[in-house]
Scaffold this active site. Structure first.
Site, PDB file in Angstrom:
ATOM      1  N   ASN A   1     180.300 105.056  50.607  1.00 57.37           N
ATOM      2  CA  ASN A   1     179.008 105.478  51.190  1.00 57.37           C
ATOM      3  C   ASN A   1     178.985 106.945  51.633  1.00 57.37           C
ATOM      4  OD1 ASN A   1     180.677 104.911  53.333  1.00 57.37           O
ATOM      5  ND2 ASN A   1     179.109 103.906  54.557  1.00 57.37           N
TER       6      ASN A   1
ATOM      7  N   LYS B   1     193.294 107.301  48.153  1.00 58.44           N
ATOM      8  CA  LYS B   1     192.634 106.442  47.174  1.00 58.44           C
ATOM      9  C   LYS B   1     191.169 106.314  47.585  1.00 58.44           C
ATOM     10  CE  LYS B   1     191.266 102.401  46.611  1.00 58.44           C
ATOM     11  NZ  LYS B   1     190.118 102.596  45.719  1.00 58.44           N
TER      12      LYS B   1
ATOM     13  N   ALA C   1     187.049 105.281  46.968  1.00 58.23           N
ATOM     14  CA  ALA C   1     186.411 104.086  46.415  1.00 58.23           C
ATOM     15  C   ALA C   1     186.271 104.238  44.903  1.00 58.23           C
ATOM     16  CB  ALA C   1     185.048 103.901  47.057  1.00 58.23           C
TER      17      ALA C   1
ATOM     18  N   GLY D   1     186.403 101.502  55.891  1.00 62.82           N
ATOM     19  CA  GLY D   1     185.816 100.490  55.006  1.00 62.82           C
ATOM     20  C   GLY D   1     185.499  99.234  55.792  1.00 62.82           C
ATOM     21  N   SER D   2     185.541  98.107  55.109  1.00 61.61           N
ATOM     22  CA  SER D   2     185.126  96.859  55.756  1.00 61.61           C
ATOM     23  C   SER D   2     186.180  96.344  56.728  1.00 61.61           C
ATOM     24  CB  SER D   2     184.860  95.807  54.684  1.00 61.61           C
ATOM     25  OG  SER D   2     186.048  95.573  53.962  1.00 61.61           O
TER      26      SER D   2
ATOM     27  N   GLU E   1     188.679 102.704  60.578  1.00 57.53           N
ATOM     28  CA  GLU E   1     187.254 102.936  60.856  1.00 57.53           C
ATOM     29  C   GLU E   1     186.499 101.863  60.081  1.00 57.53           C
ATOM     30  OE1 GLU E   1     185.913 105.076  62.855  1.00 57.53           O
ATOM     31  OE2 GLU E   1     187.554 106.447  63.265  1.00 57.53           O
ATOM     32  N   LEU E   2     186.033 100.835  60.794  1.00 55.17           N
ATOM     33  CA  LEU E   2     185.532  99.646  60.087  1.00 55.17           C
ATOM     34  C   LEU E   2     184.027  99.439  60.269  1.00 55.17           C
ATOM     35  CD1 LEU E   2     188.613  97.469  61.088  1.00 55.17           C
ATOM     36  CD2 LEU E   2     188.351  98.981  59.109  1.00 55.17           C
TER      37      LEU E   2
ATOM     38  N   CYS F   1     177.854 103.050  58.272  1.00 64.93           N
ATOM     39  CA  CYS F   1     178.448 102.160  59.280  1.00 64.93           C
ATOM     40  C   CYS F   1     177.794 102.343  60.642  1.00 64.93           C
ATOM     41  CB  CYS F   1     179.944 102.423  59.369  1.00 64.93           C
ATOM     42  SG  CYS F   1     180.267 104.142  59.676  1.00 64.93           S
TER      43      CYS F   1
ATOM     44  N   GLU G   1     176.328  93.055  59.488  1.00 62.60           N
ATOM     45  CA  GLU G   1     175.831  94.343  59.048  1.00 62.60           C
ATOM     46  C   GLU G   1     175.066  94.124  57.719  1.00 62.60           C
ATOM     47  OE1 GLU G   1     179.261  96.556  57.821  1.00 62.60           O
ATOM     48  OE2 GLU G   1     178.527  98.399  58.688  1.00 62.60           O
TER      49      GLU G   1
HETATM   50  P1  NAP Z   1     185.568  98.031  51.328  1.00 60.32           P
HETATM   51  O1  NAP Z   1     185.248  97.005  50.330  1.00 60.32           O
HETATM   52  O2  NAP Z   1     186.453  97.662  52.461  1.00 60.32           O
HETATM   53  O3  NAP Z   1     186.152  99.264  50.510  1.00 60.32           O
HETATM   54  C1  NAP Z   1     186.631 100.419  51.137  1.00 60.32           C
HETATM   55  C2  NAP Z   1     187.873 100.895  50.415  1.00 60.32           C
HETATM   56  O4  NAP Z   1     188.853  99.871  50.459  1.00 60.32           O
HETATM   57  C3  NAP Z   1     187.653 101.214  48.935  1.00 60.32           C
HETATM   58  O5  NAP Z   1     188.453 102.312  48.579  1.00 60.32           O
HETATM   59  C4  NAP Z   1     188.135  99.948  48.257  1.00 60.32           C
HETATM   60  O6  NAP Z   1     188.613 100.179  46.946  1.00 60.32           O
HETATM   61  C5  NAP Z   1     189.294  99.570  49.155  1.00 60.32           C
HETATM   62  N1  NAP Z   1     189.648  98.152  49.052  1.00 60.32           N
HETATM   63  C6  NAP Z   1     188.897  97.115  48.624  1.00 60.32           C
HETATM   64  N2  NAP Z   1     189.613  95.965  48.657  1.00 60.32           N
HETATM   65  C7  NAP Z   1     190.842  96.297  49.117  1.00 60.32           C
HETATM   66  C8  NAP Z   1     192.032  95.552  49.357  1.00 60.32           C
HETATM   67  N3  NAP Z   1     192.102  94.244  49.150  1.00 60.32           N
HETATM   68  N4  NAP Z   1     193.104  96.223  49.833  1.00 60.32           N
HETATM   69  C9  NAP Z   1     193.041  97.542  50.059  1.00 60.32           C
HETATM   70  N5  NAP Z   1     191.968  98.306  49.812  1.00 60.32           N
HETATM   71  C10 NAP Z   1     190.859  97.685  49.377  1.00 60.32           C
HETATM   72  O7  NAP Z   1     184.270  98.616  52.019  1.00 60.32           O
HETATM   73  P2  NAP Z   1     182.974  99.193  51.300  1.00 60.32           P
HETATM   74  O8  NAP Z   1     182.092  98.068  50.949  1.00 60.32           O
HETATM   75  O9  NAP Z   1     183.339 100.136  50.216  1.00 60.32           O
HETATM   76  O10 NAP Z   1     182.361 100.092  52.467  1.00 60.32           O
HETATM   77  C11 NAP Z   1     181.470  99.588  53.361  1.00 60.32           C
HETATM   78  C12 NAP Z   1     182.130  99.243  54.672  1.00 60.32           C
HETATM   79  O11 NAP Z   1     182.756 100.410  55.213  1.00 60.32           O
HETATM   80  C13 NAP Z   1     181.106  98.828  55.692  1.00 60.32           C
HETATM   81  O12 NAP Z   1     181.565  97.733  56.438  1.00 60.32           O
HETATM   82  C14 NAP Z   1     180.977 100.053  56.588  1.00 60.32           C
HETATM   83  O13 NAP Z   1     180.516  99.773  57.873  1.00 60.32           O
HETATM   84  C15 NAP Z   1     182.364 100.569  56.570  1.00 60.32           C
HETATM   85  N6  NAP Z   1     182.384 102.003  56.938  1.00 60.32           N
HETATM   86  C16 NAP Z   1     182.909 102.334  58.139  1.00 60.32           C
HETATM   87  C17 NAP Z   1     182.901 103.661  58.535  1.00 60.32           C
HETATM   88  C18 NAP Z   1     183.477 104.038  59.859  1.00 60.32           C
HETATM   89  O14 NAP Z   1     183.723 105.224  60.051  1.00 60.32           O
HETATM   90  N7  NAP Z   1     183.702 103.126  60.776  1.00 60.32           N
HETATM   91  C19 NAP Z   1     182.373 104.643  57.707  1.00 60.32           C
HETATM   92  C20 NAP Z   1     181.842 104.271  56.475  1.00 60.32           C
HETATM   93  C21 NAP Z   1     181.864 102.931  56.111  1.00 60.32           C
HETATM   94  P3  NAP Z   1     187.714  99.862  45.646  1.00 60.32           P
HETATM   95  O15 NAP Z   1     186.534 100.744  45.768  1.00 60.32           O
HETATM   96  O16 NAP Z   1     188.620 100.235  44.538  1.00 60.32           O
HETATM   97  O17 NAP Z   1     187.371  98.419  45.712  1.00 60.32           O
END
Ligand code: NAP
Length: 475
Positions: free
Chosen positions: A148, A171, A173, A224-225, A246-247, A280, A377
């Site tokens: 994002n 790494k 996204a 990420g999530s 940062e989730l 997020c 969310e």
């Molecule tokens: P995500 O599915 O957790 O993906 C984030 C990153 O993690 C990507 O690089 C993804 O790689 C990787 N990933 C996915 N599955 C994994 C696994 N099993 N093991 C290790 N890494 C893995 O999250 P998203 O859907 O891309 O992003 C949205 C989330 O991020 C939302 O919940 C949002 O609130 C949160 N976010 C938080 C902040 C903050 O600062 N708190 C900022 C921005 C976003 P791939 O792309 O290769 O799958």
């Protein structure tokens, strides 16, 4: 623009067993990105360790100068960086330009902070001993970032890591890796060694396991999530890593009867609809006090109706497509659940006539705590409006979630500004503003929203460790 993407891991011709990066606006393939294998990654980690040892030997001023040059190069290439971002992510070009500025601001900030990683001399318990505390770079670090914010989530990690004297393997996204390579190319041009900051792609689970299992990698910074964050926490226990997480969030946006309503509407547009609701810190639950509920709901619907949806590259576009079909399904699920339980649709409510993953900016009224959107969310352009009566009630509603990232309150009462912001169980509170992020502020959450802070004077501590030295100067 292609100049910035010249990299051995990027191809503009079709390549087997590579990641195809697509434009969410029209699903055209933009480029193919190499998948790094685990054995290749193990070698990269070793090279990173050597590069880090050399880097930490540089003076703080030398590191700061290189980071500053990187910042200047980002500003110089702002337009191309923004275009790459819009193409791979879908956000409007104006938001992309804003993100490039935001991203570059972290590099500038940590170029400045690099010169202030100061320790302490403690007041000793004995006259013949001097007690020194120094901050040392933690070593080789790894980062995993989301789609994002394809640039800012990277610089917010890489800049403090390099400033502190660490190396970083990143790494990004899989959906938005091009901005990461463009950023890395500018870092190399600025003087960062190619083994010091490395971008890799491939299977997220294999790469993260390799990071977690490695004794060389001393720290992982993840955005990420919450689900993946928890997995990394668990997996890295056996190598005792330092972690920044940062989730996800579930931000409440509270508007009291005494608020400046025009300002509150602007706040909602900024915090709910930025990046089509995919941030997020997006307001996820709008709580409006009963005295202004109907009037304010209409004001929101009127303002949201003006948001132009379309191709992110068009200057007038405010809302681009959602990142993928899964994102559309989640918004639809939240809307359906709310309508089934009695909510009323004031605006939007369905996929956009443009097709693909475009979604109508949506406003729902009469939303209640038993609906899915109150607990999860949405990550999309859905603005659900809840009604509340008293201060106590809204604090209870707002805190009734596992998450604790951003929160917002709108009130002209100074006493309320203090009392409610203190009562909110969140890492960040915006008072009379929907835009709280900047490089000077500590960004981060509590509860299931994660660990650690990014940006600010605290951000560099995530990449250092304390060393205490006791000097006995007695004869
Ligand atoms: P995500 O599915 O957790 O993906 C984030 C990153 O993690 C990507 O690089 C993804 O790689 C990787 N990933 C996915 N599955 C994994 C696994 N099993 N093991 C290790 N890494 C893995 O999250 P998203 O859907 O891309 O992003 C949205 C989330 O991020 C939302 O919940 C949002 O609130 C949160 N976010 C938080 C902040 C903050 O600062 N708190 C900022 C921005 C976003 P791939 O792309 O290769 O799958």
């Amino acid at each position: 623009m292609k100049e910035l993407l010249k990299h051995k891991d990027i191809s503009f011709e079709k390549v087997e067993n590579a990641i195809a990066v697509t434009n969410p606006y029209n699903l055209e393939v933009l480029a193919y990105v190499k998948k790094t294998s685990v054995s290749e990654l193990e070698e990269i980690i070793k090279s990173s360790q050597i590069a880090q040892k050399n880097w930490r030997e540089k003076t703080a001023l030398q590191r700061a100068d290189i980071l500053y040059k990187w910042y200047e190069l980002m500003k110089k290439h702002k337009e191309s960086l923004a275009k790459i971002m819009t193409l791979e992510q879908g956000k409007s070009i104006n938001e992309a330009r804003g993100e490039v500025d935001y991203s570059a601001s972290f590099i500038r900030w940590f170029a400045e902070e690099a010169r202030r990683v100061d320790g302490d001399i403690l007041t000793s318990v004995r006259n013949d001993q001097k007690l020194l505390v120094t901050k040392e770079p933690i070593g080789v670090t790894a980062a995993i970032t989301p789609w994002n914010f394809p640039s800012a989530m990277i610089s917010r990690k890489a800049a403090p890591a390099l400033a502190a004297g660490c190396s970083m393997i990143l790494k990004p996204a899989s959906q938005t890796p091009l901005s990461a390579y463009a950023l890395a190319n500018l870092a190399y041009e600025a003087g960062v060694d190619e083994n010091l900051f490395v971008v890799i792609n491939g299977s997220a689970s294999q790469i993260s396991k390799c990071f977690c299992d490695s004794k060389i990698v001393k720290k992982i910074s993840f955005t990420g999530s919450t689900e993946v964050g928890m997995l990394l926490y668990e997996q890295s226990a056996k190598t005792m890593k330092k972690l920044s997480l940062e989730l996800g969030g579930n931000a409440p946006f509270i508007v009291f009867d005494d608020a400046n309503l025009d300002k509150a509407v602007d706040g909602i547009l900024a915090s709910k609809f930025r990046n089509s609701g995919q941030t997020c810190v997006c307001a996820n639950r709008i709580y409006v006090q009963e005295g202004i509920y109907d009037k304010f709901s209409q004001m929101i619907a009127k303002a949201v109706a003006k948001l132009e949806v379309g191709d992110g590259l068009k200057e007038s576009t405010k809302q681009g497509p959602l990142i993928d079909e899964k994102a559309v399904l989640k918004v639809e699920e939240h809307i359906k659940d709310a309508l089934n339980k009695g909510a009323k649709c004031l605006l939007g409510g369905k996929t956009h006539k443009l097709g693909g993953t475009f979604f109508e900016p949506t406003v729902l009224q009469d939303v209640t705590q038993d609906m899915l959107v109150a607990q999860e969310e949405t990550f999309g352009p859905l603005c659900p409006i809840f009604k509340f009566q008293t201060d106590e009630e809204v604090v209870e509603f707002a805190n009734n979630t596992d998450f604790g990232l951003a929160s917002y309150i709108f009130t002209t009462s100074v006493s309320r500004q203090f009392k409610i912001s203190q009562a909110l169980e969140y890492g960040m509170v915006g008072v009379n503003t929907g835009a709280i992020s900047n490089e000077v502020a500590p960004f981060g959450g509590v509860k299931f929203s994660g660990l650690g802070r990014e940006g600010s004077k605290y951000g560099i501590d995530e990449y250092t460790q304390l060393k205490y030295t006791c000097l006995d100067i007695g004869e």
